[in-house]
Design a protein around this motif. Structure first.
Motif, PDB file in Angstrom:
ATOM      1  N   UNK A  52       0.836  -1.205   0.000  1.00 53.40           N
ATOM      2  CA  UNK A  52       0.000   0.000   0.000  1.00 53.40           C
ATOM      3  C   UNK A  52       0.864   1.245   0.000  1.00 53.40           C
ATOM      4  N   UNK A  53       0.240   2.357  -0.301  1.00 54.74           N
ATOM      5  CA  UNK A  53       0.919   3.663  -0.334  1.00 54.74           C
ATOM      6  C   UNK A  53       2.220   3.539  -1.119  1.00 54.74           C
ATOM      7  N   UNK A  54       2.116   2.993  -2.294  1.00 51.99           N
ATOM      8  CA  UNK A  54       3.303   2.723  -3.097  1.00 51.99           C
ATOM      9  C   UNK A  54       3.968   4.012  -3.568  1.00 51.99           C
ATOM     10  N   UNK A  55       5.287   3.935  -3.664  1.00 52.15           N
ATOM     11  CA  UNK A  55       6.109   5.065  -4.091  1.00 52.15           C
ATOM     12  C   UNK A  55       6.887   4.675  -5.350  1.00 52.15           C
ATOM     13  N   UNK A  56       7.287   5.639  -6.143  1.00 55.88           N
ATOM     14  CA  UNK A  56       8.081   5.299  -7.335  1.00 55.88           C
ATOM     15  C   UNK A  56       9.326   4.481  -7.001  1.00 55.88           C
ATOM     16  N   UNK A  57       9.907   4.710  -5.854  1.00 56.27           N
ATOM     17  CA  UNK A  57      11.111   3.958  -5.473  1.00 56.27           C
ATOM     18  C   UNK A  57      10.821   2.498  -5.120  1.00 56.27           C
ATOM     19  N   UNK A  58       9.558   2.117  -5.075  1.00 52.12           N
ATOM     20  CA  UNK A  58       9.200   0.709  -4.878  1.00 52.12           C
ATOM     21  C   UNK A  58       9.225  -0.063  -6.202  1.00 52.12           C
ATOM     22  N   UNK A  59       9.423   0.634  -7.296  1.00 56.68           N
ATOM     23  CA  UNK A  59       9.472  -0.019  -8.596  1.00 56.68           C
ATOM     24  C   UNK A  59      10.625  -1.000  -8.660  1.00 56.68           C
ATOM     25  N   UNK A  60      10.301  -2.252  -8.990  1.00 62.72           N
ATOM     26  CA  UNK A  60      11.308  -3.312  -9.028  1.00 62.72           C
ATOM     27  C   UNK A  60      10.662  -4.599  -9.518  1.00 62.72           C
ATOM     28  N   UNK A  61      11.503  -5.580  -9.786  1.00 58.63           N
ATOM     29  CA  UNK A  61      11.026  -6.945  -9.945  1.00 58.63           C
ATOM     30  C   UNK A  61      10.992  -7.558  -8.549  1.00 58.63           C
ATOM     31  N   UNK A  62       9.858  -8.124  -8.199  1.00 61.09           N
ATOM     32  CA  UNK A  62       9.675  -8.701  -6.882  1.00 61.09           C
ATOM     33  C   UNK A  62       9.758 -10.226  -6.972  1.00 61.09           C
TER      34      UNK A  62
END
Length: 126
Positions: free
Chosen positions: A84-94
């Protein structure tokens, strides 16, 4: 052997949510520690969260505390990551991962995990 298959990635705007799933097969997971890691372009694989399959005890990296929740459904043999409350810096392959034996102090190190999924892309636009 444990097979792990992630799903649920996608593109969301900042402030939005994604729910990742990781379906496990091949072994009972009762003695395993399950983890979520992520890898952004040009960066090392980074620990996100972990959970002990039997007890449900969990641990998060500081940058996601209060925003991400790791959970599991033991009947479905499925691991989840609610973001939740995702930020651009959370962009990644998970990636989800499974460790047979890992002390609590070592759960953040991807080298201690024995099985890995193929990864799912999560992209957060600003």
């Amino acid at each position: 052997q444990v097979q792990l298959v992630e799903s649920g990635g996608g593109l969301v705007q900042a402030g939005g949510s994604l729910r990742l799933s990781c379906a496990a097969s091949g072994r009972t997971l009762s003695t395993y520690t399950m983890g979520w890691f992520r890898q952004a372009p040009g960066k090392d694989r980074e620990f996100v969260a972990t959970i002990r399959w039997s007890s449900g005890s969990n641990y998060y990296t500081d940058s996601v505390k209060g925003r991400f929740t790791i959970s599991r459904d033991t009947a479905k043999n499925t691991l989840y990551l609610q973001m939740n409350i995702l930020k651009p810096e959370d962009t990644a392959v998970y990636f989800c991962a499974a460790a047979i034996l890992v002390p609590t102090r070592d759960v953040v190190d991807p080298r201690n995990y024995d099985y890995w999924g193929q990864g799912t892309q999560g992209t957060v636009s600003s």
